[in-house]
Every structure is written in structure tokens, then in C-alpha cells.
Enzyme design. Sequence first.
Site: not given
Ligand code: GCW
Length: 834
Positions: A302, A381, A409
Site C-alpha cells: 500500500e 483485510d 474498521e
Molecule cells: O485495511 C488497511 C487499512 C489501512 C491499514 C492497512 C494495514 C495501516 O485500511 O488503513 O494501514 O490495512 O493493515 O496496513
Amino acid sequence: MPLHRFAFAAAVVAALAGMSFSPSAAAQTADPAWLRYAPLDHPLSVPTRVVVLGQDPVERNGAAELERGLLALSGRTTPDPSSDSIVLGTAQQFHARKPKAATPSLEPDEFVISWHSLPMVRELDIVGGSPRGVLYGVFALLRNLSQGADMSHASLREHPAMAIRWVDQWDNADGSIERGYAGRSLFFEGGHVRQDLAPVAAYARLLASVGVNAVNVNNVNNAAPFLQPQMLHELVRVADAMRPWGVHLALSVDVASPKSIGGLATYDPLDPAVKAWWNAKVDAIYALIPDFAGFTVKADSEGQPGPASYGRTPADAANTLAAALAPHHGVVLYRAFVYNHHLDWRDPKADRARAAYDIFHPLDGKFLPNVIIQTKEGPIDFQAQEPVSPLFGGLTRTSQAMEIQVTQEYTGQQRHLVYLAPMWKWVLDFDLRVGGAHTPVRQIISGQSFHRTLGGLVAVAGVGRDHWLNSPLAMANLYAFGRFAWDPNLTAEQIAVEWTRQTISRDPDVVSIVAKMLLQSWPAYVDYTGPLGMQTLTDITGSHYGPNIEASERNGWGQWHKADHLGVGFDRTVATGTGFVGQYSPDVAKIYESAATTPDNLLLFFHHMPYTWKLHDGQTVIQYIYSSHYQGAAEAAQFVNDWISLKGRIPDELYYNMLPRLEYQAGHAIVWRDAITQYFLKLSGIPDETGRAGHFPRRMEAEDARLAGYTVFDVNPWEDASRGKAVTCSVPSGCTAQFTYTGREGLYNLAIQYFDLQDGVAKFTLIVNGQPLVSWAANNDLPSPRPDGDNSTRYTAHQVELHTGDILSVQGVPDGHDPAALDYLEVLPGTPQP
Ligand code: GCW
């Protein structure tokens, strides 16, 4: 009592205006959470006199905690005069005290609690393998007593199942928290460590009480500034605040630091200058913080830089850090959350779910012993429901930890009650059948299955300054995480009961109602968001909160559910799909490879199915999508009733804190239900055989009303509004939508669905035949700057008397960026105001 028309009650307006649960109103950092030690209604079954054998600050702190807890539980202000006592010490100290007595040989975090009768007195000994073991013994005793247990003949011996029991905070130096829903950071503000660290110490106490042994305080994204000398100096105070609780400091690091803050031309992990830089940096950290726990790494993920920039592997990067930490006994938690977020959605073989295994399985055995691969529980995720990550079964020569998320989240962001322990328990118990043998995830991550000395459970906590997690019931998740890290053989039910008894009440009826709500909340959330393994059907590129079904499609992020007019789901089979199923052991792959044997709740994660496919329960896929959403929303509504039944039996403060949250959740569950059912109704063209989806005979749409000032607009995404349209107001003095009631006379609840936007507190008034009946303020703190499913909110006026021909109006007065947008008014059977 009916709320009669024409009875405009100013008091109601005032009460409602204050009803929001905006975080600032709830700001409070000294909430004792589950450490309330509420006075018992029976005599304490242990002495209140505490003797501590050692001088170690952790042990002394344990003694102070015990004294405080015992006095609170017994309702006393000073210890009782009896000469019985509780004696605390390490095994070594007990041995020194009585060399002839048998002392157990204990692991450092282990403890034994046992009674000893001397000629005149009885003594309860808490023996720890180390000062921290003593502290854990203290908390175990208090946990039992707080639940009302009789400990007068108790004997306990426990040790944690896993060495790594960490929470990760995704806190930024500026004081914000990534994916945090409880206000600002406990640790940082304005680029510095906060002056007042009392809340940090209080947090460490809570964590220690369930055996958590380290906190990684900074976000895995943008971690570089934390290794600057000034910040490291400031972090000494954080480590100091947590140390008396046996909780150690850890940091997330950016593998590009040697270049970005170190002034080197490269961050290639195999470059000698880079290695030297890390060695020196780690030495500097330990000079300041001798019990520093270690590093967490997010790399090549990411947008975070990583070893791939130099053609190096995660093992190369992890080992460079691990080599620097090893002399100091520090560890590296290297996250397996590495994937390409620019996948080609047109490529039927592209699959984000494959990434972790594809990248890390070939590296098995190549990591230094103090490296632990930290893998999210599922392959995508933190979705509302996912299968277990196959990587747990793919690393037999590498230590592993599982990452779970306490901060909600994708699971309602603490505005929804979602107790996640049943989901975690399912993962912990999942048998990956590695080599054809019984290998539940809990035994893999505790190190047992593959004989690893290290292993763990890590939770992304998101705890902040607003009441820890903002919602008091959300704290059950933090508690459950700690308990599972200590003992993954516990059940979600046991933990719910333990938590409720300590936090809310020991009254068995209260405990059973609260535990029932907790246990039903995750299945309900799955039902009204994304059932059948579709994942959370939310805006995956933004808030991750409200419904937005196509947000996951046709982009590179790979959270695709691939819904089209004929079917839905992602073919991940070996035979015809991406081959993801082949990452599991043959025993597990056999189950998921065929739609006929895949459990319904994960069907669409593994298979693209026609809407007409019959599930194991006999319903078609499409009918299940409709029914589960109605079912889930009905369960969310039931939580409100369950909670109301507790009135007077739980503290008022808690009652009134939770009630509006649960009412909000019930309203938002309807937003989810309607968004997903009307979306799939339109896409599939197949009607709901019970006639519910898309039919709202009791609803009066704002776009059909007689509008004064309001204008009609298309909501985006369309499914987030009833029939895709709503009205919005840009007249400063306000706008009105007017409806004529054509139904029968009676007492009704009027539900008004409106959009509560940020940056402005719009006001609404319900007017019956020209008389204002009730007003409320749109002052909740919800995501999204435009009207959509993130902020669509329901207000209910109860027991309104209506006659055929009555004129109902909703007046909206915009404020700031909140245009008082309105979706519909719905006339429902009357129920009393809670
Ligand atoms: O799910 C995603 C989140 C990000 C997060 C990432 C991760 C810290 O939306 O905000 O970043 O996972 O776990 O690294």
C-alpha cells in the site's frame, strides 16, 4: 404515553439535542473498563492483608493493585484485622523465604496461586516465575473475585499460551489514529509525545490485566519520523509509563529509514552501510530503553517502501533488522500484508487473496529466529467474514503471529455493537490439516504445532482518548483479544460472561442478556452487511463504513465480489479460478474446491455462483441475500429491546450511554439492508419471494413530497438512498417536504431517514398539521462529506397520533456543509419511547 400531536414539547427538543454520542461528549480517559472491582454482596473469600516479598517495581505494583482491588471488592477502606494474608513473590523469593518448602519451577510469565495453612493462620500464596508472573497472578485472582467466585479453597496455575501478546496502535505523531474511532492518540500530539502520560499508564494497566506484554505505539504507515533521535528520547517516557505493568514499548519502522532519515544513498537491506545503520540505530534505542520489545514492519505494501525496490525479499529486510535486535533480545514482527494494489481486475487469474502465501511461503525457513511473520486472520483485510489465511499452514519453519483488529474498521467502527470474539474463535479453532494432521490455527500461532519458541496474537487496537474505544461495549473486544492471547482454548461465550460480570453486573439475568447481545452481534452484522463470504460491501477506497457495493469492483485493490446480472462471487478454485484454494492443505482444499461442499457462509468468497444456486439450507443465493439482510436488521432492532430490558438493573450512566448507540445501529442496519437488497434486486431482476426487497408500502419518499426549497438529487451510490433519490436544501432559513397521510387513524412511530453530514449541525423538525411536534439536531460524527450510506441516519418519533388526511412535514435547516438532506418518512406501528 402517546406523544400527542400539537403537543410541542420544548423539553423533548432539548433532550434530543443532547442525545448525540459525539466522542467529545464522552471524553474520559480514566474509565476503569473491566477493572471496576465493584463491591461484592458477600464477604470476600480471601484476606485483605497483602505481603510482598520482593522489591521489583512490577511486583510492588502488583501488590498495590491487589490491595486496591481487595479493598474495593470488600467495600473496606483499610485491610481487615485478621492475621491471614496473601503473600506475593517470585518462586526465587519464596524459596529464599522457606528454603525447605517445595517451590515450583515456573516459566517467567507463569504463576501459581495456592493456600497454605500454618498453625494459627491461613496464607494464600501468589508465586510468579518473574515479577510479571506475580502481577499476572494478582490479576487472575482479582478477575475471579470480581466475578463473584469463591476463592477460599482455590488453586490456580496458569501460563500464557503465546510469547507475543502485543497491541498495535496505528497512531501518528500528529495525534491522529489511522482507523481509530475513539478520538486522539493517548501517546502523541503535534509531533511529540504528550506531556500527560497518565492515560498511557492506565492503558498499560488494563492491558496487563489480560496479559498483554507490549504496545507498538505508532502507525505502520509513515513510521520514519519515530526513529529520529528527538522522538526516541521522548519515547523513553512512554516506556517508563508502561513498564510498571510489565508492558514493553515497540515501534513500527519504515525500512527506507536509512535513506529517508539516515542520509544514506540506499536502503538496500543487504548493503553493509544499511546494516551498520540499523545496528547503530538499534543500539541507540536500547541505550535509552533497555527493555525495548522490537519492531513491526509494513513494507512493499500500500505504498510503503520495501526490499522489492532492490530486488530483495522480505526475508532479507526482516533479517537485517533482526540481526540488529538479536543481541538485545528484541524481535521483528514482519507483516505478511504485502500485496499489489494495482491488480488488473479484468484478469481472471489476478487475486489479492493469494499474495501473502505466494510471497512468504517460498521464504519459509529463511528467517532468523527472532523474526515472526505477522499475518492478518484472513487473506484479504479484516472483512466482516473471510476464510482463514492459508499462510498459517504454509510456514512450518518460521515463527508466526496472527493479527486481528479490535478497532472495528470494517465492522461498524464502534458505532455498531459487534463483538468479534466468535469470529476470532472460529479462526483460532480452524484446523488447517497441515500434513494431514490436526493443526488448528491456535496451535500454530502459539508455536506448538511446529515447535517454535515464539508465536503470538497481535491486535490492532485503535484505543484513543475518548473512553478508550468510545463505545463501552466495544471494550469487550479488547478484553477478548487479551484473553485469547493468554488462552486460546477459552470460548467466546466464556469471555463474554467474564467481561460482563466484571464490567456491568454480576446479576445472572443481566449477564445472560448482555452476553446474548454480544454473541449475536457479529452474526447479525455479517447478515446485514456482507453474508455468504461476499466480505463487507462497503466503500473500500474511503471510509470502510457504510454500504457501497461497487466500490470494490473494477479497481486494483482486489476486494472484488464480481457481482453481475447472473451471479456473484469470486472463482478462486484450482480447476477454473485463481487457484487460491490450492494454497490450503489437500484436506481443506477439497472442501473449498467444490461449491457443493463449501460452507454457505464462505461460498461466494470461493465461487462465482448464479443467483439461483440452492444453498445447503434450501434457499437460493439471491433469496438468502434478501432474507439475511432482513434478519440481520431485525436482530439489530432487537438489541435495542434487549438493552431496554436492562433499565434500572445496570448503572444509568451506562444505560443512557449505550441506548442511542444501539438505536443508531438499528437505523443504520436498515440503511445497509435496503442498500444491498435493492441493489441485488435491480441487478438480478429476481424478486424477493417474500415481497420485502424494494417494497416499502409504509414509506413516503422525499422526492415525491410537496417540496418548498428542497431540491431532488441523485444519491451516489444510488443504493444508499431509498429508490436512489433524496432531497437537499440550500436555503439558509430552511426547506420543507410535505406529505399527506392517507392511512388509518392510530398511534404510529414516524421514522425520518435523513443524512447527517460532517461540518455542520443541520436541524430537523417534524410538523403535523402545521404544529411542530419534535425537533432534533443532526450532530452525530459520521464519515463522508456527501449524503450517502455512511451518514444516512434514522430518527424515530414514537406514538404519534395520526388521522387520515393529516399533513406531515419535515422541515430541514442546513448548517455549514450539512444541507439537511432527507430521504423518506416511514409510518410504522407505534411503540413507546424507550
Ligand atoms: O485495511 C488497511 C487499512 C489501512 C491499514 C492497512 C494495514 C495501516 O485500511 O488503513 O494501514 O490495512 O493493515 O496496513
